[in-house]
Design an enzyme around this catalytic site. Sequence first.
Site, PDB file in Angstrom:
ATOM      1  N   LYS A   1       2.571  23.096  11.565  1.00  0.00           N
ATOM      2  CA  LYS A   1       3.338  23.287  12.811  1.00  0.00           C
ATOM      3  C   LYS A   1       4.531  23.320  13.775  1.00  0.00           C
ATOM      4  O   LYS A   1       5.760  22.444  13.518  1.00  0.00           O
ATOM      5  CB  LYS A   1       2.625  24.393  13.277  1.00  0.00           C
ATOM      6  CG  LYS A   1       3.225  24.813  15.015  1.00  0.00           C
ATOM      7  CD  LYS A   1       2.274  25.411  15.975  1.00  0.00           C
ATOM      8  CE  LYS A   1       1.755  24.594  16.540  1.00  0.00           C
ATOM      9  NZ  LYS A   1       2.447  23.807  17.847  1.00  0.00           N
ATOM     10  N   ASN A   2       3.837  22.033  13.779  1.00  0.00           N
ATOM     11  CA  ASN A   2       4.494  20.480  14.524  1.00  0.00           C
ATOM     12  C   ASN A   2       5.409  19.472  13.543  1.00  0.00           C
ATOM     13  O   ASN A   2       5.978  18.956  13.654  1.00  0.00           O
ATOM     14  CB  ASN A   2       3.575  19.349  15.303  1.00  0.00           C
ATOM     15  CG  ASN A   2       2.718  20.462  16.500  1.00  0.00           C
ATOM     16  OD1 ASN A   2       3.560  21.334  16.578  1.00  0.00           O
ATOM     17  ND2 ASN A   2       1.291  19.971  16.828  1.00  0.00           N
TER      18      ASN A   2
ATOM     19  N   CYS B   1       2.178  24.158  31.143  1.00  0.00           N
ATOM     20  CA  CYS B   1       1.392  24.742  30.656  1.00  0.00           C
ATOM     21  C   CYS B   1       0.459  24.979  30.750  1.00  0.00           C
ATOM     22  O   CYS B   1      -0.582  23.570  31.766  1.00  0.00           O
ATOM     23  CB  CYS B   1       2.174  25.121  29.014  1.00  0.00           C
ATOM     24  SG  CYS B   1       1.628  23.397  28.093  1.00  0.00           S
TER      25      CYS B   1
ATOM     26  N   ARG C   1       3.075  18.648  31.611  1.00  0.00           N
ATOM     27  CA  ARG C   1       4.642  18.486  30.150  1.00  0.00           C
ATOM     28  C   ARG C   1       5.934  18.099  30.832  1.00  0.00           C
ATOM     29  O   ARG C   1       7.030  18.812  30.542  1.00  0.00           O
ATOM     30  CB  ARG C   1       4.353  19.713  29.289  1.00  0.00           C
ATOM     31  CG  ARG C   1       3.477  19.655  29.466  1.00  0.00           C
ATOM     32  CD  ARG C   1       2.797  20.604  27.734  1.00  0.00           C
ATOM     33  NE  ARG C   1       2.797  20.365  26.374  1.00  0.00           N
ATOM     34  CZ  ARG C   1       3.116  20.109  25.571  1.00  0.00           C
ATOM     35  NH1 ARG C   1       2.764  21.471  25.353  1.00  0.00           N
ATOM     36  NH2 ARG C   1       2.793  19.801  24.484  1.00  0.00           N
TER      37      ARG C   1
ATOM     38  N   ASP D   1      -5.245  17.196  19.732  1.00  0.00           N
ATOM     39  CA  ASP D   1      -4.899  18.125  19.454  1.00  0.00           C
ATOM     40  C   ASP D   1      -6.424  18.844  18.478  1.00  0.00           C
ATOM     41  O   ASP D   1      -6.252  19.512  17.747  1.00  0.00           O
ATOM     42  CB  ASP D   1      -4.095  18.678  18.563  1.00  0.00           C
ATOM     43  CG  ASP D   1      -2.642  18.302  18.886  1.00  0.00           C
ATOM     44  OD1 ASP D   1      -2.581  18.572  19.968  1.00  0.00           O
ATOM     45  OD2 ASP D   1      -1.328  18.575  18.387  1.00  0.00           O
TER      46      ASP D   1
ATOM     47  N   ARG E   1      -0.102  31.465  17.426  1.00  0.00           N
ATOM     48  CA  ARG E   1       0.818  30.576  17.667  1.00  0.00           C
ATOM     49  C   ARG E   1       0.780  29.576  16.714  1.00  0.00           C
ATOM     50  O   ARG E   1       1.621  28.683  16.261  1.00  0.00           O
ATOM     51  CB  ARG E   1       0.634  29.744  19.432  1.00  0.00           C
ATOM     52  CG  ARG E   1       1.069  31.520  20.264  1.00  0.00           C
ATOM     53  CD  ARG E   1       1.527  29.991  21.429  1.00  0.00           C
ATOM     54  NE  ARG E   1       1.674  28.842  21.219  1.00  0.00           N
ATOM     55  CZ  ARG E   1       2.143  27.564  22.486  1.00  0.00           C
ATOM     56  NH1 ARG E   1       1.237  28.164  22.209  1.00  0.00           N
ATOM     57  NH2 ARG E   1       2.590  26.744  21.463  1.00  0.00           N
TER      58      ARG E   1
HETATM   59  N1  EPU Z   1       5.064  12.794  28.482  1.00  0.00           N
HETATM   60  C1  EPU Z   1       5.917  12.811  29.922  1.00  0.00           C
HETATM   61  N2  EPU Z   1       7.450  12.597  29.453  1.00  0.00           N
HETATM   62  C2  EPU Z   1       7.984  13.308  28.335  1.00  0.00           C
HETATM   63  C3  EPU Z   1       7.511  13.359  27.107  1.00  0.00           C
HETATM   64  C4  EPU Z   1       5.752  13.819  27.245  1.00  0.00           C
HETATM   65  O1  EPU Z   1       5.440  11.819  30.392  1.00  0.00           O
HETATM   66  O2  EPU Z   1       9.411  13.820  28.694  1.00  0.00           O
HETATM   67  C5  EPU Z   1       3.544  12.772  28.174  1.00  0.00           C
HETATM   68  C6  EPU Z   1       3.153  14.227  28.211  1.00  0.00           C
HETATM   69  O3  EPU Z   1       3.165  14.654  29.446  1.00  0.00           O
HETATM   70  C7  EPU Z   1       1.947  14.189  27.524  1.00  0.00           C
HETATM   71  C8  EPU Z   1       2.267  12.969  26.566  1.00  0.00           C
HETATM   72  O4  EPU Z   1       3.980  12.644  26.910  1.00  0.00           O
HETATM   73  O5  EPU Z   1       0.909  13.295  28.575  1.00  0.00           O
HETATM   74  C9  EPU Z   1       2.002  12.715  25.205  1.00  0.00           C
HETATM   75  O6  EPU Z   1       3.255  14.515  24.804  1.00  0.00           O
HETATM   76  P1  EPU Z   1       3.936  14.584  23.866  1.00  0.00           P
HETATM   77  O7  EPU Z   1       5.530  14.104  24.508  1.00  0.00           O
HETATM   78  O8  EPU Z   1       3.747  13.990  23.229  1.00  0.00           O
HETATM   79  O9  EPU Z   1       3.900  16.363  23.431  1.00  0.00           O
HETATM   80  P2  EPU Z   1       5.033  17.049  23.099  1.00  0.00           P
HETATM   81  O10 EPU Z   1       5.805  15.889  21.673  1.00  0.00           O
HETATM   82  O11 EPU Z   1       5.651  17.833  23.791  1.00  0.00           O
HETATM   83  C10 EPU Z   1       3.978  17.569  20.692  1.00  0.00           C
HETATM   84  C11 EPU Z   1       2.538  18.298  20.101  1.00  0.00           C
HETATM   85  C12 EPU Z   1       1.684  19.370  20.588  1.00  0.00           C
HETATM   86  C13 EPU Z   1       0.354  17.932  20.863  1.00  0.00           C
HETATM   87  C14 EPU Z   1       1.573  16.591  21.299  1.00  0.00           C
HETATM   88  C15 EPU Z   1       0.700  14.353  21.058  1.00  0.00           C
HETATM   89  C16 EPU Z   1       4.803  20.183  18.895  1.00  0.00           C
HETATM   90  C17 EPU Z   1       5.624  20.694  18.588  1.00  0.00           C
HETATM   91  N3  EPU Z   1       3.638  19.762  20.019  1.00  0.00           N
HETATM   92  O12 EPU Z   1       4.465  16.991  22.394  1.00  0.00           O
HETATM   93  O13 EPU Z   1       1.010  19.500  19.712  1.00  0.00           O
HETATM   94  O14 EPU Z   1      -0.693  17.494  21.476  1.00  0.00           O
HETATM   95  O15 EPU Z   1       2.048  16.521  20.952  1.00  0.00           O
HETATM   96  O16 EPU Z   1       0.127  14.740  19.968  1.00  0.00           O
HETATM   97  O17 EPU Z   1       4.564  19.160  18.138  1.00  0.00           O
HETATM   98  C18 EPU Z   1      -0.537  21.614  19.661  1.00  0.00           C
HETATM   99  O18 EPU Z   1      -0.138  21.876  18.656  1.00  0.00           O
HETATM  100  O19 EPU Z   1      -1.505  21.929  19.490  1.00  0.00           O
HETATM  101  C19 EPU Z   1       0.139  20.788  21.091  1.00  0.00           C
HETATM  102  C20 EPU Z   1       0.209  20.996  22.210  1.00  0.00           C
END
Ligand code: EPU
Length: 421
Positions: A22-23, A115, A120, A306, A398
């Site tokens: 998915k990701n 969320c 986030r 995850d 999802r």
């Molecule tokens: N963060 C910030 N600022 C930003 C972006 C992120 O402070 O601009 C923080 C977040 O709050 C968090 C950390 O950085 O504490 C990591 O967040 P990341 O941005 O890596 O998360 P994401 O890219 O939004 C993806 C996956 C998530 C997975 C995370 C971490 C997708 C669609 N989602 O989210 O997947 O948990 O990376 O590996 O790729 C899931 O599949 O259940 C899921 C939540």
Amino acid sequence: MDKIIVHGGRPLSGFVKISGSKNSALPILAATLLTREQCIIHSVPDLSDIHYMLQILSHLGAQVERASGTVTIQADTVQTTAPYEIVRKMRASVCVLGPLLGRHKEARVSLPGGCVIGDRPIDLHLKGFRALNAACRVEAGDVKVFADELRGSTMNLEGRQGPTVLGTDNVLMAATLAEGTTVIEGAAAEPEVVDLANFLIKMGAKIEGAGTRRITIEGVKELHGAEHAVIPDRIEAGTFLVAAALAGTEVTLRRVNAEHLNAVLNALADAGCKLSIQKDTITIRGGGTARPLQLITEPYPGFPTDMQAQMCALLSRANGESLVTETVFPQRFMHVSELKRMGAEIALDGATARITGVAQLSGAPVMASDLRASAALVLAGLVAEGMTEVNRVYHIDRGYEMIDEKLAGLGAEIERVKQSA
Ligand code: EPU
């Protein structure tokens, strides 16, 4: 709202085929916006999050066709605004910002809210866009990014919680069409980022270092169509490994990449599971009482956030006390109160769960709150005494393709009860 009913105590055995990630698929589908030519993406899982992404791409003007796991997309002409009604359903919609900015030098997307797993923010995405010479503004709940010209530069995208996966994806996609060289320091090294980079390279992008903490992108004038198969979903695979660790006699996962699962496999081996890894299969023998563990979630190659909830389900029945610390999303413990309703003994101390293993969980009606928390409850239900009723399973849909059918195929007594909203 559908619910899933699990009758605990049935041993799992046999084979299960792992779906595409998915990701990986979400940003790869978004990346097709970078070219006017046709792209063909294989192994796209049939999930509601993927459905939302395809809706967004269609709304933006792309022609989208889907035949089983293959999606064909042609974004001949696109517009650059994605509205709240579609975007609010999925946080990952934010990853259309990068490709739209790259191709059209402007994008307007409704700002994702928080969320249940935490705040986030997208400040790091915007930091990266600004480093590429774009201006970023929040207007009426939308984030607007625009530039006269995107110019490559060196930036560091590491935040307080470590690197950002979708932030790295977003900036990577925009930078493929920027003038000059971009260097992303503090980049996320997740396999999903590598998969996206490999797709972009097939489209003609010049990228080096994906999979390390430093990615270098040499901007090109334009990208072309490409064909790509999404990597296997390491989190779905990890979830089935935990199911087998809890209830399995012998379960074999097919179409899986064990390299992406090192941290999970090490944890399961430490917990006492017997694992055997072949080319693209993993066989696990579980079903006994797990040994307790001390786990800390970390960015890749560390133990994935995850998989944290699913491991909490496993350790709820371990032979002693485990400590599970969440460093990526420190508030991601919604499963704890529901597992406790099933008899688990878990005390939360900040971002650490202290889990005292119990001999037996008991079935209960429980509420799914997010994707991985929901999966943890289904897993706990596999070994709980009696019936577990997991409500609000749209969270599971999802991110898990036919989880109920796949578990039933392994021998679980599990059924989905359809309910109108
Ligand atoms: N963060 C910030 N600022 C930003 C972006 C992120 O402070 O601009 C923080 C977040 O709050 C968090 C950390 O950085 O504490 C990591 O967040 P990341 O941005 O890596 O998360 P994401 O890219 O939004 C993806 C996956 C998530 C997975 C995370 C971490 C997708 C669609 N989602 O989210 O997947 O948990 O990376 O590996 O790729 C899931 O599949 O259940 C899921 C939540």
